[in-house]
Scaffold this active site. Structure first.
Site, PDB file in Angstrom:
ATOM      1  N   GLY A  18     -31.259 -20.926 -22.056  1.00 22.20           N
ATOM      2  CA  GLY A  18     -29.872 -20.554 -22.272  1.00 22.20           C
ATOM      3  C   GLY A  18     -29.399 -20.945 -23.650  1.00 22.20           C
ATOM      4  N   ARG A  19     -28.106 -20.807 -23.837  1.00 25.08           N
ATOM      5  CA  ARG A  19     -27.515 -21.075 -25.145  1.00 25.08           C
ATOM      6  C   ARG A  19     -27.687 -22.516 -25.580  1.00 25.08           C
ATOM      7  NH1 ARG A  19     -21.058 -20.297 -26.424  1.00 25.08           N
ATOM      8  NH2 ARG A  19     -21.056 -21.234 -28.499  1.00 25.08           N
ATOM      9  N   LYS A  41     -33.249 -29.726 -17.008  1.00 25.29           N
ATOM     10  CA  LYS A  41     -32.399 -28.993 -17.939  1.00 25.29           C
ATOM     11  C   LYS A  41     -32.213 -29.857 -19.179  1.00 25.29           C
ATOM     12  CE  LYS A  41     -27.894 -26.579 -17.882  1.00 25.29           C
ATOM     13  NZ  LYS A  41     -26.714 -26.305 -17.028  1.00 25.29           N
ATOM     14  N   ASP A 137     -15.115 -21.109 -10.606  1.00 25.49           N
ATOM     15  CA  ASP A 137     -15.944 -20.038 -11.180  1.00 25.49           C
ATOM     16  C   ASP A 137     -17.026 -19.611 -10.193  1.00 25.49           C
ATOM     17  OD1 ASP A 137     -16.697 -18.156 -13.069  1.00 25.49           O
ATOM     18  OD2 ASP A 137     -17.971 -19.543 -14.194  1.00 25.49           O
TER      19      ASP A 137
END
Length: 285
Positions: A18-19, A41, A137
């Site tokens: 990811g970013r 992660k 979210d």
């Protein structure tokens, strides 16, 4: 990577990027431990340093997941390590497709499976609400599955902690993803935990129809459709959907938050309970 991390885990192949960094599979080196496989992660601190919103979201996620008591339907942080360049989080390994990819691949889901998924999701949401956390979210991309088909609600970067023994404060501010955000959020009104129930209702609609209930060509158009909350069940897609499923959708996607059910009330709805409490250990995801 830190010596402690190398001592505790064997870092294996990359499973996501990811970013802010890379996600890899890792294995606990203690052979007596179970489970032995996790995800690590690794967040590049040079990218997320500072006061920007993305940095805040990553810090919020770590804080919220560390504060919430464990629950089988929440993604769990098992450990954290930090070196001069990275923050390494040890997470549950979810190596099955997320709900978004599953629906894109397979199309609308059978009602029995949708009920099993929504039951697990609402158990996670109810757990969060009982401990003063609003996710803010909820969407298919943040609904993951482990190798057993067990749902794990992820990505608490937009979450808000409203508990801690203090009176529950109403929130303001547009947070979330346009298709899934509740009308009271779009309208700029004060809101509370019922925004998660609305978002979960949109997720349920997507599972049964294959597309969201309130659409548009831009964020502005989507927000307008959300504010109108004109819920429709196109016969082409809902002809075989039961009346009890539609009843639950009407309740969860009620524009008036005061009339919208709580997460616990969703779990007691006839459509959910009719599938035996929807314990999902045999999902086809």
């Amino acid at each position: 990577m830190t010596e402690a991390l190398k001592r505790d885990y064997r870092v294996c192949e990359e499973i996501g990027r990811g970013r802010f960094g890379v996600v890899r599979r890792c294995e606990l080196l203690d052979p007596s431990a179970a489970p032995s496989s996790f995800a690590i992660k690794s967040i590049d601190k040079s990218i997320v340093s500072g006061d920007d919103l993305d940095s805040h979201c990553l810090l919020t996620e770590h804080k919220v997941l560390s504060l919430l008591p464990p629950h089988p339907n929440l993604l769990r942080i098992h450990n954290a390590y930090e070196d001069s360049s990275h923050l390494h989080l040890i997470l549950d390994l979810c190596d099955s497709p997320d709900l978004h990819r599953a629906v894109v691949s397979a199309g609308p889901l059978p009602e029995a499976e949708a009920a099993r998924i929504i039951a697990q999701l609402m158990r996670a949401v109810a757990h969060c609400h009982r401990h003063g956390v609003i996710h803010r979210d909820i969407k298919p991309d943040n609904i993951l599955f482990d190798s057993r088909g067990l749902l794990r609600l992820a990505d608490f970067g937009s979450a808000e902690v409203i508990g801690g023994g203090e009176p529950v404060a109403a929130l303001r501010g547009v947070v979330g993803t346009p298709y899934y955000v509740a009308p009271e959020v779009v309208a700029g009104r004060e809101y509370g935990e019922k925004v998660d129930v609305w978002s979960a209702g949109v997720v349920l609609y997507v599972m049964l129809a294959g597309f969201p209930p309130f659409r548009g060509e831009s964020a502005v158009e989507i927000f307008g459709a959300v504010l109108r909350a004109n819920l429709r069940f196109p016969p082409r897609f809902f002809r075989s959907v039961s009346s009890t499923a539609k009843d639950l959708l009407k309740k969860m996607l009620c524009r008036d938050a005061s009339r919208r059910p709580s997460a616990d009330q969703v779990l007691s709805h006839q459509w959910v309970t009719s599938y035996g409490g929807a314990e999902a250990t045999d999902l086809i995801i």
